[in-house]
Design a protein around this motif. Structure first.
Motif, PDB file in Angstrom:
ATOM      1  N   TRP A 100     -38.438  25.974 -71.188  1.00 56.90           N
ATOM      2  CA  TRP A 100     -39.591  26.071 -70.290  1.00 56.90           C
ATOM      3  C   TRP A 100     -39.307  27.051 -69.156  1.00 56.90           C
ATOM      4  O   TRP A 100     -40.164  27.858 -68.790  1.00 56.90           O
ATOM      5  N   THR A 101     -38.107  27.005 -68.616  1.00 60.20           N
ATOM      6  CA  THR A 101     -37.712  27.929 -67.538  1.00 60.20           C
ATOM      7  C   THR A 101     -37.755  29.373 -68.011  1.00 60.20           C
ATOM      8  O   THR A 101     -38.288  30.256 -67.321  1.00 60.20           O
ATOM      9  N   ALA A 102     -37.210  29.619 -69.209  1.00 60.20           N
ATOM     10  CA  ALA A 102     -37.182  30.985 -69.739  1.00 60.20           C
ATOM     11  C   ALA A 102     -38.588  31.489 -70.052  1.00 60.20           C
ATOM     12  O   ALA A 102     -38.929  32.638 -69.746  1.00 60.20           O
ATOM     13  N   GLU A 103     -39.402  30.631 -70.657  1.00 57.83           N
ATOM     14  CA  GLU A 103     -40.761  31.037 -71.030  1.00 57.83           C
ATOM     15  C   GLU A 103     -41.615  31.372 -69.807  1.00 57.83           C
ATOM     16  O   GLU A 103     -42.477  32.256 -69.862  1.00 57.83           O
ATOM     17  N   ASN A 104     -41.380  30.687 -68.689  1.00 55.71           N
ATOM     18  CA  ASN A 104     -42.195  30.868 -67.494  1.00 55.71           C
ATOM     19  C   ASN A 104     -41.527  31.706 -66.413  1.00 55.71           C
ATOM     20  O   ASN A 104     -42.085  31.876 -65.327  1.00 55.71           O
ATOM     21  N   LYS A 105     -40.298  32.195 -66.714  1.00 52.95           N
ATOM     22  CA  LYS A 105     -39.556  33.061 -65.786  1.00 52.95           C
ATOM     23  C   LYS A 105     -39.409  32.411 -64.400  1.00 52.95           C
ATOM     24  O   LYS A 105     -39.701  33.019 -63.370  1.00 52.95           O
ATOM     25  N   ALA A 154     -35.138  25.175 -45.621  1.00 53.13           N
ATOM     26  CA  ALA A 154     -34.978  24.013 -46.495  1.00 53.13           C
ATOM     27  C   ALA A 154     -35.116  24.386 -47.964  1.00 53.13           C
ATOM     28  O   ALA A 154     -35.936  25.236 -48.336  1.00 53.13           O
ATOM     29  N   GLU A 155     -34.294  23.748 -48.786  1.00 57.66           N
ATOM     30  CA  GLU A 155     -34.481  23.810 -50.223  1.00 57.66           C
ATOM     31  C   GLU A 155     -35.407  22.663 -50.625  1.00 57.66           C
ATOM     32  O   GLU A 155     -35.467  21.641 -49.952  1.00 57.66           O
ATOM     33  N   VAL A 156     -36.113  22.837 -51.729  1.00 55.01           N
ATOM     34  CA  VAL A 156     -37.000  21.786 -52.229  1.00 55.01           C
ATOM     35  C   VAL A 156     -36.573  21.415 -53.646  1.00 55.01           C
ATOM     36  O   VAL A 156     -36.515  22.280 -54.527  1.00 55.01           O
ATOM     37  N   ALA A 157     -36.238  20.132 -53.837  1.00 52.96           N
ATOM     38  CA  ALA A 157     -35.920  19.638 -55.176  1.00 52.96           C
ATOM     39  C   ALA A 157     -37.221  19.175 -55.826  1.00 52.96           C
ATOM     40  O   ALA A 157     -37.805  18.176 -55.416  1.00 52.96           O
ATOM     41  N   VAL A 158     -37.685  19.935 -56.796  1.00 53.69           N
ATOM     42  CA  VAL A 158     -38.950  19.634 -57.474  1.00 53.69           C
ATOM     43  C   VAL A 158     -38.686  18.732 -58.674  1.00 53.69           C
ATOM     44  O   VAL A 158     -37.883  19.067 -59.551  1.00 53.69           O
ATOM     45  N   ALA A 159     -39.340  17.585 -58.696  1.00 51.75           N
ATOM     46  CA  ALA A 159     -39.185  16.670 -59.823  1.00 51.75           C
ATOM     47  C   ALA A 159     -39.846  17.266 -61.062  1.00 51.75           C
ATOM     48  O   ALA A 159     -41.045  17.522 -61.070  1.00 51.75           O
ATOM     49  N   ILE A 160     -39.034  17.494 -62.080  1.00 50.19           N
ATOM     50  CA  ILE A 160     -39.568  18.059 -63.335  1.00 50.19           C
ATOM     51  C   ILE A 160     -39.935  16.895 -64.253  1.00 50.19           C
ATOM     52  O   ILE A 160     -39.168  16.451 -65.107  1.00 50.19           O
ATOM     53  N   LEU A 161     -41.147  16.382 -64.055  1.00 53.35           N
ATOM     54  CA  LEU A 161     -41.629  15.240 -64.828  1.00 53.35           C
ATOM     55  C   LEU A 161     -42.293  15.663 -66.131  1.00 53.35           C
ATOM     56  O   LEU A 161     -42.467  14.847 -67.036  1.00 53.35           O
ATOM     57  N   ASP A 162     -42.706  16.918 -66.192  1.00 57.48           N
ATOM     58  CA  ASP A 162     -43.310  17.451 -67.408  1.00 57.48           C
ATOM     59  C   ASP A 162     -43.068  18.949 -67.427  1.00 57.48           C
ATOM     60  O   ASP A 162     -42.527  19.525 -66.483  1.00 57.48           O
ATOM     61  N   PHE A 163     -43.453  19.583 -68.519  1.00 57.08           N
ATOM     62  CA  PHE A 163     -43.272  21.029 -68.662  1.00 57.08           C
ATOM     63  C   PHE A 163     -44.638  21.714 -68.768  1.00 57.08           C
ATOM     64  O   PHE A 163     -44.868  22.567 -69.625  1.00 57.08           O
ATOM     65  N   SER A 164     -45.519  21.325 -67.877  1.00 63.08           N
ATOM     66  CA  SER A 164     -46.893  21.813 -67.926  1.00 63.08           C
ATOM     67  C   SER A 164     -47.015  23.196 -67.284  1.00 63.08           C
ATOM     68  O   SER A 164     -46.206  23.584 -66.434  1.00 63.08           O
ATOM     69  N   PRO A 165     -48.051  23.950 -67.667  1.00 67.71           N
ATOM     70  CA  PRO A 165     -48.308  25.249 -67.026  1.00 67.71           C
ATOM     71  C   PRO A 165     -48.598  25.096 -65.534  1.00 67.71           C
ATOM     72  O   PRO A 165     -48.227  25.959 -64.739  1.00 67.71           O
TER      73      PRO A 165
END
Length: 323
Positions: A78-83, A19-30
């Motif tokens: 956020w994606t780039a900063e957190n790889k 299964a794939e999981v669609a994660v709700a990106i509600l914030d850009f927290s660590p």
């Protein structure tokens, strides 16, 4: 979210189900980034379901274009900063329900807002152009783009109408994969006939909802296992891509272990009354959409017909007077 994915049984079940999981990106927290990295490490394929904060309406639509664009740009940083690694990006285009609900106490304002929107073609065309450009840009940067659409989009496409999109701010744009959100818990008298009626030709179908605060299997409460498995089987006849809304409810109700041993070849009977309701509702919706989309032509034809009858009446009277 942290507690959900800290459960090793959940991770093991997701892997076993492929299964794939669609994660709700509600914030850009660590903390959210850490959970996504954990899913990446566990071998779970993760979709970035980009959303707005709840106070901003949660979903993308024709009326929050600048906010949506800024949100996607912030997501990429956020994606780039957190790889972080994603197999796809999901764009959820839905009405701003909170805004419409707030106007319910001001009925005249609500009516005028809906009338103004129904006549504003440029607003919708501008939104379609911008969201299409956004999808193209995401694809050019290597993302697979999923779009999640309301069920009425099919009726609008069939009769070449945009009335409901104009009223509610939804935008008919497509990415690499489009999922129709066919949640039968909000229409139990129709049930799986909704999927039977709308699922044909769909790229992907999302079923649900499995989560809610009321009892499962009644009213508008979440689907119970019998309803859930029924919807999955019906959907599987039309698409190999099936989404489930949502994971939390499925875990809470113990659905993941049951999915592992589910008999996908099991027969499903959809009651005749449910099929009739689905067909009638679809016919009524398409008729209303077609009529409202061609109202000017219909009025013109009616006026022309009235003018013709009046001309005939005067011609007959003229002949009588001459005689």
């Amino acid at each position: 979210m942290q507690s959900l994915f800290a459960d090793r049984n959940v991770i093991a079940s997701l892997n076993e189900l492929h299964a794939e999981v669609a994660v709700a990106i509600l914030d850009f927290s660590p903390e959210r980034a850490a959970v996504v990295r954990g899913l990446n490490k566990a071998g779970i394929r993760v979709v970035a379901w980009i959303m707005l904060p709840k106070e901003e309406g949660s979903y993308f639509n024709a009326d929050n274009l600048p906010t949506a664009m800024a949100r996607v740009a912030a997501f990429e940083r956020w994606t780039a900063e957190n790889k972080l690694k994603w197999v796809a990006v999901g764009l959820d285009i839905e009405p701003n329900v909170a805004e419409l609900a707030a106007l319910k106490t001001h009925r005249w304002h609500l009516i005028m807002t809906l009338i103004r929107r129904s006549l504003d073609d440029k607003r919708l065309e501008r939104a379609r152009t911008e969201y299409s450009r956004l999808i193209t840009e995401l694809e050019s940067r290597g993302y697979t783009v999923q779009t999640y659409q309301m069920p009425y989009v099919l009726a609008e496409r069939r009769v070449h109408s945009t009335l409901l999109d104009r009223l509610f701010g939804t935008v008919d744009v497509r990415g690499n994969k489009e999922y129709l959100m066919l949640y039968t818990n909000v229409a139990r008298p129709i049930g799986a006939a909704m999927i039977w009626s709308l699922g044909r030709g769909a790229q992907g179908i999302s079923v649900g909802s499995t989560d809610g605060e009321t009892a499962a299997g009644v009213g508008t409460g979440p689907l119970d296992w019998d309803e859930f498995s029924r919807d999955l089987i019906v959907a599987s006849h039309y698409s190999r891509e099936i989404g489930v809304y949502n994971l939390e409810g499925s875990v809470r109700q113990g659905f993941l272990p049951l999915l592992k041993t589910m008999d996908w070849s099991k027969s499903v009977v959809i009651p005749e009354d449910s099929v009739r309701r689905a067909e009638n509702l679809g016919l009524i919706l398409r008729t209303v959409l077609w009529t409202t989309s061609h109202i000017l032509y219909l009025l013109g034809a009616a006026l022309a017909l009235c003018a013709w009858f009046e001309w005939r009446r005067r011609a007959r009277n003229k002949k009588r007077n001459i005689a």
